[in-house]
Scaffold this active site. Structure first.
Site, PDB file in Angstrom:
ATOM      1  N   GLY A  25       4.241 -15.611   6.283  1.00  0.00           N
ATOM      2  CA  GLY A  25       3.860 -15.442   7.136  1.00  0.00           C
ATOM      3  C   GLY A  25       3.303 -16.137   8.665  1.00  0.00           C
ATOM      4  CB  VAL A  29      10.970 -23.559   5.050  1.00  0.00           C
ATOM      5  CG1 VAL A  29      11.932 -25.416   4.285  1.00  0.00           C
ATOM      6  CG2 VAL A  29       9.954 -24.092   4.780  1.00  0.00           C
ATOM      7  CE  LYS A  44       4.864 -24.500   5.627  1.00  0.00           C
ATOM      8  NZ  LYS A  44       3.878 -24.874   4.736  1.00  0.00           N
ATOM      9  CG  ASP A 134      -0.847 -20.247  -1.701  1.00  0.00           C
ATOM     10  OD1 ASP A 134      -1.110 -19.263  -2.883  1.00  0.00           O
ATOM     11  OD2 ASP A 134      -0.042 -20.166  -1.394  1.00  0.00           O
TER      12      ASP A 134
END
Length: 320
Positions: A25, A29, A44, A134
């Site tokens: 979102g 990368v 990134k 995460d």
């Protein structure tokens, strides 16, 4: 705000961008070549940001990774801002992620070995005062030699710098791996990562996610309200481990990743007892049938006890 970046629009001095590798979102990368060292890197790039907090979070990811020197954590080479383009330069891992391996299938032995390695890695991260928040298969990559690497600290938090450590609404993790306390915006600690890793364990064993729903909210609510899923008979030896990782209340989970790893080690040392417990579990289920009950009375069932280890007790309790 930056628009979504095409390869031709990514211009970072010292890097030659080759192709897009992954896109989320907020960031993309790219595979790139660091020209000074003639090596492949993962570049990134922050695609867009509406608020200064998003820019700070992106730069904070680089600083967090740089503070973590561990063989199972991705290595960062560079961090910077060129104009409005924020970038992180990291090692490029070409063996793919756990998400891809799950599609091919993972054996229980491989799952437990990976779980142990990641548990040791998380213990290191948590001792540094950082919570990943995460944990999911897409954030577990592999080097050529098969070593798993934990990546994407984009929503990680440093505990000492945030005494009110909750989800802020803009940094929600993936709903399929979200702990109940994350979903309810409650204070967090390292046990939220243990929950996420528990979901990964279930997915490795079963080949699917534990909870499903038609919407983001449905899945989140399932993590809060639905019971921990039961494993089939041939995987029952892992049920006690899964229960301790995916407990709804953090107080009922392992107190640390190190405790989880120790539990796994005890499981490996007590296989005979576990096999007996699984056999007894089947006998107990059979006792519900009148014919079986008459052939094998419940009073004849006896179990050896090992007072020196808590792992078998937990497994035996689960089996009953």
């Amino acid at each position: 705000m930056n628009a979504a970046l095409e390869n031709a629009e990514v211009e970072i001095p010292g890097y030659k961008v080759e192709r897009l590798v992954a896109e989320g979102g907020m960031a993309a990368v790219y595979l790139a070549t660091q020209e000074s060292l003639d090596r492949h890197v993962a570049l990134k790039i922050l695609k867009k940001f509406d608020r200064p907090e998003q820019s700070r979070r992106f730069m904070n990811e680089g600083r967090i990774i740089a503070s973590l020197n561990h063989r199972n954590i991705i290595t960062i080479h560079d961090i910077g801002v060129i104009g409005e383009q924020h970038y992180l330069s990291m090692e490029y891992l070409e063996e793919g992620d756990l998400e891809a391996r799950l599609r091919r299938g993972v054996t229980p032995k491989e799952a437990v070995e990976l779980l142990t390695t990641l548990g040791e890695c998380l213990e290191f991260v948590h001792r540094k005062g950082i919570i990943h928040r995460d944990i999911k298969p897409a954030n577990i990559l592999f080097r050529k030699d098969g070593i798993p690497i934990l990546t994407d600290f984009g929503i990680a938090k440093q505990v000492l710098q945030d005494t009110k450590l909750t989800m802020d609404g803009t940094a929600m993790g993936s709903p399929d791996y979200l702990s109940p306390e994350q979903a309810e915006c409650k204070p967090l600690d390292g046990r939220t990562d243990i929950y996420g890793l528990g979901v990964v364990l279930y997915e490795m064993l079963m080949g699917c996610k534990p909870y499903h729903g038609k919407s983001y909210i449905d899945i989140v609510m399932a993590h809060i309200r639905e019971p921990i899923p039961s494993l089939p008979d041939h995987l029952q030896r892992y049920q006690g481990l899964l229960d301790r990782m995916m407990a709804k209340d953090p107080q009922d989970r392992f107190s640390s990743a190190a405790d989880m790893v120790a539990f796994i080690e005890r499981m490996g040392q007590t296989t005979p007892v576990e096999l007996i417990s699984e056999k007894v579990a089947g006998m107990i289920r059979g006792l519900r049938d009148d014919t079986y009950a008459s052939a094998v009375p419940a009073k004849t069932v006896q179990l050896p006890r090992d007072a020196s280890a808590t792992g078998p007790s937990a497994i035996l309790e689960n089996a009953s």
